[in-house]
Design an enzyme around this catalytic site. Sequence first.
Site, PDB file in Angstrom:
ATOM      1  N   ARG A  36      -2.174  -5.908  -8.277  1.00 32.60           N
ATOM      2  CA  ARG A  36      -1.094  -6.855  -7.989  1.00 32.60           C
ATOM      3  C   ARG A  36      -0.957  -7.906  -9.075  1.00 32.60           C
ATOM      4  O   ARG A  36       0.127  -8.336  -9.408  1.00 32.60           O
ATOM      5  CB  ARG A  36      -1.350  -7.566  -6.655  1.00 32.60           C
ATOM      6  CG  ARG A  36      -1.180  -6.682  -5.460  1.00 32.60           C
ATOM      7  CD  ARG A  36      -1.717  -7.319  -4.235  1.00 32.60           C
ATOM      8  NE  ARG A  36      -3.154  -7.505  -4.347  1.00 32.60           N
ATOM      9  CZ  ARG A  36      -3.964  -7.792  -3.339  1.00 32.60           C
ATOM     10  NH1 ARG A  36      -3.467  -7.955  -2.135  1.00 32.60           N
ATOM     11  NH2 ARG A  36      -5.245  -7.932  -3.520  1.00 32.60           N
ATOM     12  N   SER A  84      -3.272  -7.571   3.025  1.00 39.56           N
ATOM     13  CA  SER A  84      -3.488  -7.374   4.461  1.00 39.56           C
ATOM     14  C   SER A  84      -4.013  -8.657   5.096  1.00 39.56           C
ATOM     15  O   SER A  84      -3.638  -8.998   6.220  1.00 39.56           O
ATOM     16  CB  SER A  84      -4.495  -6.250   4.699  1.00 39.56           C
ATOM     17  OG  SER A  84      -4.005  -5.045   4.229  1.00 39.56           O
ATOM     18  N   HIS A  96       0.842  -1.205   0.000  1.00 34.35           N
ATOM     19  CA  HIS A  96       0.000   0.000   0.000  1.00 34.35           C
ATOM     20  C   HIS A  96       0.878   1.258   0.000  1.00 34.35           C
ATOM     21  O   HIS A  96       0.618   2.205  -0.732  1.00 34.35           O
ATOM     22  CB  HIS A  96      -0.853   0.069   1.281  1.00 34.35           C
ATOM     23  CG  HIS A  96      -1.921  -0.977   1.393  1.00 34.35           C
ATOM     24  ND1 HIS A  96      -2.109  -1.723   2.531  1.00 34.35           N
ATOM     25  CD2 HIS A  96      -2.889  -1.366   0.527  1.00 34.35           C
ATOM     26  CE1 HIS A  96      -3.138  -2.537   2.360  1.00 34.35           C
ATOM     27  NE2 HIS A  96      -3.621  -2.351   1.150  1.00 34.35           N
ATOM     28  N   LYS A 121     -16.145  -7.344   3.742  1.00 34.56           N
ATOM     29  CA  LYS A 121     -15.236  -7.924   4.741  1.00 34.56           C
ATOM     30  C   LYS A 121     -15.869  -7.709   6.105  1.00 34.56           C
ATOM     31  O   LYS A 121     -15.799  -6.612   6.668  1.00 34.56           O
ATOM     32  CB  LYS A 121     -13.856  -7.270   4.661  1.00 34.56           C
ATOM     33  CG  LYS A 121     -13.163  -7.548   3.335  1.00 34.56           C
ATOM     34  CD  LYS A 121     -11.824  -6.844   3.235  1.00 34.56           C
ATOM     35  CE  LYS A 121     -11.163  -7.119   1.873  1.00 34.56           C
ATOM     36  NZ  LYS A 121      -9.998  -6.249   1.620  1.00 34.56           N
TER      37      LYS A 121
END
Length: 168
Positions: free
Chosen positions: A91, A128, A17, A41
């Site tokens: 990514r 994360s 990040h 989430k």
Amino acid sequence: MATALCPGSFDPVTNGHLDIIERTSRHFSDVVVAVIRNPQKAQSLFSLHERQEMLVEVTSHLENVRIEFFKGLMVEFAREHGAEAIVKGLRAVSDFDYELQMAQMNQQLSGIDTFFISTTPQYSFLSSSLVREVARFGGDVSSMVPPMVAARLRERFRDAETADGAGG
Ligand code: PNS
């Protein structure tokens, strides 16, 4: 030169990040990093406020970056802060489907365009959620997150262990 919004859950912020935030800050006059609750989430490790605190500390060397947190629609937040662009890191191809869909939805809702930055290869495996999992079981995440975040993770899981122990 415009204001860019870097949104995410940042639970917690990783070196990946940070790399995206640093690179974004070179291309825009102002960068607002928005810690936003991801409704998909359900559980978070750190509160929005704690995540904001960590981000403030690890971006303190970047003069044109500020950190806010927000509960609600990202495009509303973008409008309120006069952001002309949303910037996200990609990514791998696996990120693309979801990110493209969000970018198109946000464009439809508000007219704000999303720009993608390719993640530096050394961080392309980082997330994360994996960092939380490794840290939860005592793995070494010191090369994946800033030192203060690694310390906060150790603290959080040590407290959790103590609470588990106390509960029998
Ligand atoms: O780091 P993440 O979890 O991939 O970030 C996703 C986030 C928080 C940017 C996304 O869930 C979001 O924008 N949430 C706010 C609610 C919203 O605007 N939803 C519509 C998305 S098209």
